[in-house]
Design a protein around this motif. Structure first.
Motif, PDB file in Angstrom:
ATOM      1  N   THR A  97       0.837  -1.198   0.000  1.00 38.14           N
ATOM      2  CA  THR A  97       0.000   0.000   0.000  1.00 38.14           C
ATOM      3  C   THR A  97       0.870   1.246   0.000  1.00 38.14           C
ATOM      4  N   ALA A  98       0.273   2.362  -0.339  1.00 33.14           N
ATOM      5  CA  ALA A  98       0.996   3.634  -0.408  1.00 33.14           C
ATOM      6  C   ALA A  98       1.243   4.162   1.001  1.00 33.14           C
ATOM      7  N   PRO A  99       2.503   4.445   1.353  1.00 28.67           N
ATOM      8  CA  PRO A  99       2.782   4.994   2.694  1.00 28.67           C
ATOM      9  C   PRO A  99       2.340   6.444   2.845  1.00 28.67           C
ATOM     10  N   PHE A 100       2.163   7.155   1.734  1.00 30.03           N
ATOM     11  CA  PHE A 100       1.697   8.537   1.782  1.00 30.03           C
ATOM     12  C   PHE A 100       1.013   8.853   0.450  1.00 30.03           C
ATOM     13  N   ALA A 101       0.260   9.933   0.439  1.00 27.98           N
ATOM     14  CA  ALA A 101      -0.419  10.355  -0.786  1.00 27.98           C
ATOM     15  C   ALA A 101       0.604  10.921  -1.755  1.00 27.98           C
ATOM     16  N   GLY A 102       0.483  10.543  -3.006  1.00 30.07           N
ATOM     17  CA  GLY A 102       1.438  11.020  -3.998  1.00 30.07           C
ATOM     18  C   GLY A 102       1.079  10.535  -5.378  1.00 30.07           C
ATOM     19  N   ARG A 103       2.115  10.453  -6.215  1.00 28.75           N
ATOM     20  CA  ARG A 103       1.921  10.036  -7.603  1.00 28.75           C
ATOM     21  C   ARG A 103       2.862   8.872  -7.912  1.00 28.75           C
ATOM     22  N   VAL A 104       2.334   7.878  -8.632  1.00 30.55           N
ATOM     23  CA  VAL A 104       3.102   6.679  -8.963  1.00 30.55           C
ATOM     24  C   VAL A 104       4.093   6.996 -10.078  1.00 30.55           C
ATOM     25  N   SER A 105       5.317   6.494  -9.911  1.00 27.34           N
ATOM     26  CA  SER A 105       6.363   6.733 -10.911  1.00 27.34           C
ATOM     27  C   SER A 105       7.163   5.457 -11.110  1.00 27.34           C
ATOM     28  N   ASP A 106       7.484   5.154 -12.355  1.00 29.23           N
ATOM     29  CA  ASP A 106       8.420   4.072 -12.685  1.00 29.23           C
ATOM     30  C   ASP A 106       7.961   2.729 -12.124  1.00 29.23           C
ATOM     31  N   VAL A 107       6.821   2.205 -12.619  1.00 32.44           N
ATOM     32  CA  VAL A 107       6.326   0.898 -12.200  1.00 32.44           C
ATOM     33  C   VAL A 107       7.141  -0.194 -12.888  1.00 32.44           C
ATOM     34  N   GLN A 108       7.750  -1.086 -12.083  1.00 27.51           N
ATOM     35  CA  GLN A 108       8.551  -2.177 -12.625  1.00 27.51           C
ATOM     36  C   GLN A 108       7.903  -3.536 -12.437  1.00 27.51           C
ATOM     37  N   ALA A 109       6.961  -3.648 -11.509  1.00 27.97           N
ATOM     38  CA  ALA A 109       6.293  -4.920 -11.265  1.00 27.97           C
ATOM     39  C   ALA A 109       5.295  -5.211 -12.378  1.00 27.97           C
ATOM     40  N   GLU A 110       5.183  -6.486 -12.752  1.00 27.54           N
ATOM     41  CA  GLU A 110       4.245  -6.920 -13.780  1.00 27.54           C
ATOM     42  C   GLU A 110       3.408  -8.071 -13.235  1.00 27.54           C
ATOM     43  N   THR A 152      13.218 -10.971  -3.025  1.00 30.03           N
ATOM     44  CA  THR A 152      13.203 -10.076  -1.861  1.00 30.03           C
ATOM     45  C   THR A 152      14.104  -8.867  -2.109  1.00 30.03           C
ATOM     46  N   GLY A 153      13.557  -7.690  -1.917  1.00 32.32           N
ATOM     47  CA  GLY A 153      14.307  -6.457  -2.130  1.00 32.32           C
ATOM     48  C   GLY A 153      14.259  -5.931  -3.548  1.00 32.32           C
ATOM     49  N   ALA A 154      13.615  -6.654  -4.460  1.00 35.76           N
ATOM     50  CA  ALA A 154      13.526  -6.179  -5.842  1.00 35.76           C
ATOM     51  C   ALA A 154      12.588  -4.977  -5.920  1.00 35.76           C
ATOM     52  N   PRO A 155      12.935  -3.933  -6.708  1.00 42.15           N
ATOM     53  CA  PRO A 155      12.059  -2.753  -6.801  1.00 42.15           C
ATOM     54  C   PRO A 155      10.750  -3.079  -7.507  1.00 42.15           C
ATOM     55  N   LEU A 156       9.661  -2.583  -6.933  1.00 39.93           N
ATOM     56  CA  LEU A 156       8.339  -2.759  -7.518  1.00 39.93           C
ATOM     57  C   LEU A 156       7.886  -1.503  -8.247  1.00 39.93           C
ATOM     58  N   LEU A 157       7.998  -0.365  -7.583  1.00 37.56           N
ATOM     59  CA  LEU A 157       7.621   0.916  -8.179  1.00 37.56           C
ATOM     60  C   LEU A 157       8.197   2.034  -7.325  1.00 37.56           C
ATOM     61  N   ARG A 158       8.051   3.256  -7.810  1.00 38.26           N
ATOM     62  CA  ARG A 158       8.495   4.437  -7.065  1.00 38.26           C
ATOM     63  C   ARG A 158       7.291   5.348  -6.849  1.00 38.26           C
ATOM     64  N   LEU A 159       7.228   5.897  -5.635  1.00 41.71           N
ATOM     65  CA  LEU A 159       6.147   6.813  -5.266  1.00 41.71           C
ATOM     66  C   LEU A 159       6.763   8.142  -4.860  1.00 41.71           C
ATOM     67  N   ILE A 160       6.244   9.219  -5.430  1.00 41.25           N
ATOM     68  CA  ILE A 160       6.747  10.555  -5.114  1.00 41.25           C
ATOM     69  C   ILE A 160       5.604  11.421  -4.605  1.00 41.25           C
ATOM     70  N   ASP A 161       5.967  12.344  -3.751  1.00 42.64           N
ATOM     71  CA  ASP A 161       4.995  13.307  -3.225  1.00 42.64           C
ATOM     72  C   ASP A 161       5.132  14.587  -4.052  1.00 42.64           C
ATOM     73  N   ASP A 162       4.219  14.774  -5.005  1.00 37.26           N
ATOM     74  CA  ASP A 162       4.315  15.936  -5.885  1.00 37.26           C
ATOM     75  C   ASP A 162       3.729  17.192  -5.269  1.00 37.26           C
ATOM     76  N   ARG A 163       3.304  17.117  -4.023  1.00 37.69           N
ATOM     77  CA  ARG A 163       2.821  18.317  -3.331  1.00 37.69           C
ATOM     78  C   ARG A 163       3.898  18.920  -2.440  1.00 37.69           C
ATOM     79  N   GLU A 164       4.900  18.161  -2.140  1.00 38.25           N
ATOM     80  CA  GLU A 164       6.054  18.648  -1.373  1.00 38.25           C
ATOM     81  C   GLU A 164       7.241  18.673  -2.331  1.00 38.25           C
ATOM     82  N   THR A 165       7.444  19.794  -3.009  1.00 31.38           N
ATOM     83  CA  THR A 165       8.461  19.880  -4.056  1.00 31.38           C
ATOM     84  C   THR A 165       9.486  20.961  -3.723  1.00 31.38           C
TER      85      THR A 165
END
Length: 418
Positions: free
Chosen positions: A236-249, A256-269
């Motif tokens: 689940t998302a740890p904070f509200a934001g925008r999904v970036s660079d989804v690698q999971a299919e 274990t430890g493989a990247p799934l996706l990146r989440l960024i907070d586009d309101r705190e810039t």
């Protein structure tokens, strides 16, 4: 008149006519040379322009200061909070309900992983925990039984001891056999050993309970971790934001430890820029600096929000905050930023007016005159780049504003009509 005389007259006329024409031409040429026609005599004659071949230029007057020099930087617009979410287990991906660019709220499901293996691990740990609890209960019951039996063991020991003493008295009077005495003594020793074992069991009960409790605490920790990992299988998302660079299919396998996706907070810039440390030597307080950047929708004011006080290789890391977060800036892109420095007393002239970073040209009677200047900085204003210079200038000077390849001292130029 005779024929011979007529021939003579004809020859004279024939030779004299060209001579007369030639003489007339020579006389006319002599008169033109000796008395040339004046152009002033002809009001319609064009007047020659001495600046006909001179370059046409524009001029500008220098603007008096003080002015704030600007430092041109290139800032990266980035999120202040960004996280790469990795897989907690080695398993298969059940589903990925989000895509790149989706906005999500805190707690929203991002990736679902197959948790069957984790569930089996949780079940095994729960079974071990039940076994430990059963052992604790059995030890408690055994301890209660030992406490009740120890009194009986002591009584039996007293009986065995009295039996040995009686048989010894009888043996001294030859009223008992040696074998009966040995049997009594053996019974006494066995009963003594039984009592000691019972007392040892009672004494070690607390240690056994502590060992079992420690094993139970360790198992509970493992079980909590396994349950948490099982819960993490639903990412689940740890904070509200925008999904970036989804690698999971979906259907893919991740370790274990493989990247799934990146989440960024586009309101705190923030805007991150690097500046040469020597360029800011004259700035006593960096926190008072501000400026603006060239955004897609126009100029965006920015303020210095923080900086790294330690120079890295002669550079400073500066963090800026845009005044308008809805200015159309795109994350992870670079923008040109103009940072206002402390004001200096200088003249502002167009960038095209400064030659070789050392002089400008002033127009005196349509002639260029070179004026040495010292460049103090530059400033980008009203869509134009201005250079801030110090030199022997005045507000009435007409400075060359057209960039000429062959500009030189004394070059004739003409000023374009407004």
């Amino acid at each position: 008149m005779s024929n011979s005389r007529m021939d003579t007259m004809t020859r004279i006329v024939r030779w004299s006519l060209p001579v007369l024409v030639l003489s007339a031409g020579i006389g006319g040429a002599f008169l033109m040379v000796s008395n040339p026609a004046s152009s002033l005599a002809d009001p319609d004659a064009p007047t020659p322009d001495p600046l006909a071949d001179a370059a046409t230029v524009t001029t500008v007057s220098p603007l008096a200061g003080p002015h704030a020099p600007q430092l041109q930087l290139y800032a990266r617009y980035q999120s202040r909070r960004s996280i790469e979410i990795t897989s907690p287990i080695t398993t298969e991906v059940d589903s990925v309900p989000v895509r790149v660019g989706d906005r999500v709220e805190a707690g929203q499901v991002l990736v679902r992983l197959d948790g069957m293996e984790l569930q089996r691990q949780v079940n095994q740990l729960e079974a071990r925990r039940q076994d430990l609890l059963a052992r604790q209960a059995l030890e408690a019951k055994q301890h209660e039984a030992d406490q009740q039996a120890v009194a009986v063991e002591r009584n039996l020991l007293d009986i065995a001891r009295r039996s040995v003493e009686r048989l010894r008295n009888l043996a001294q009077r030859n009223l008992s056999s040696a074998s009966d005495l040995e049997a009594a003594e053996r019974t006494y020793q066995n009963q003594l050993l039984a009592l000691q074992q019972r007392e040892l069991a009672i004494a070690r009960y607390e240690n056994v309970q502590q060992q079992l409790q420690a094993q139970l605490a360790e198992l509970d920790s493992q079980l909590d971790q396994a349950r948490a990992t099982l819960d993490d299988a639903t990412v689940t998302a740890p904070f509200a934001g925008r999904v970036s660079d989804v690698q999971a299919e979906t259907g893919g396998r991740v370790s274990t430890g493989a990247p799934l996706l990146r989440l960024i907070d586009d309101r705190e810039t923030e805007l991150l820029a690097w500046a040469a440390a020597p360029a800011l030597d004259r700035v006593a307080d960096l926190t008072r600096l501000d400026g603006y950047l060239d955004g897609p929708d126009g100029s965006v004011p920015v303020t210095l929000n923080g900086y790294d006080p330690a120079a890295d290789g002669g550079s400073l890391q500066l963090y800026f905050k845009p005044a308008d977060t809805g200015s159309g800036l795109v994350l992870n892109r670079y923008y040109r930023l103009w940072l206002d420095l402390p004001r200096v007393s200088a003249w502002a002239v167009p960038d095209a007016s400064v030659y070789s970073n050392a002089f400008v040209y002033r127009l005196d009677d349509n002639r260029l005159r070179r004026i040495p200047v010292q460049v103090m900085g530059e400033r980008y204003q009203d869509g134009r780049l201005w250079r801030l210079v110090q030199g022997d200038l005045s507000a009435d000077d007409a400075l060359l504003a057209t960039r000429l390849k062959d500009a030189a001292q004394g070059l004739a130029v003409k000023v374009a009509q407004p």
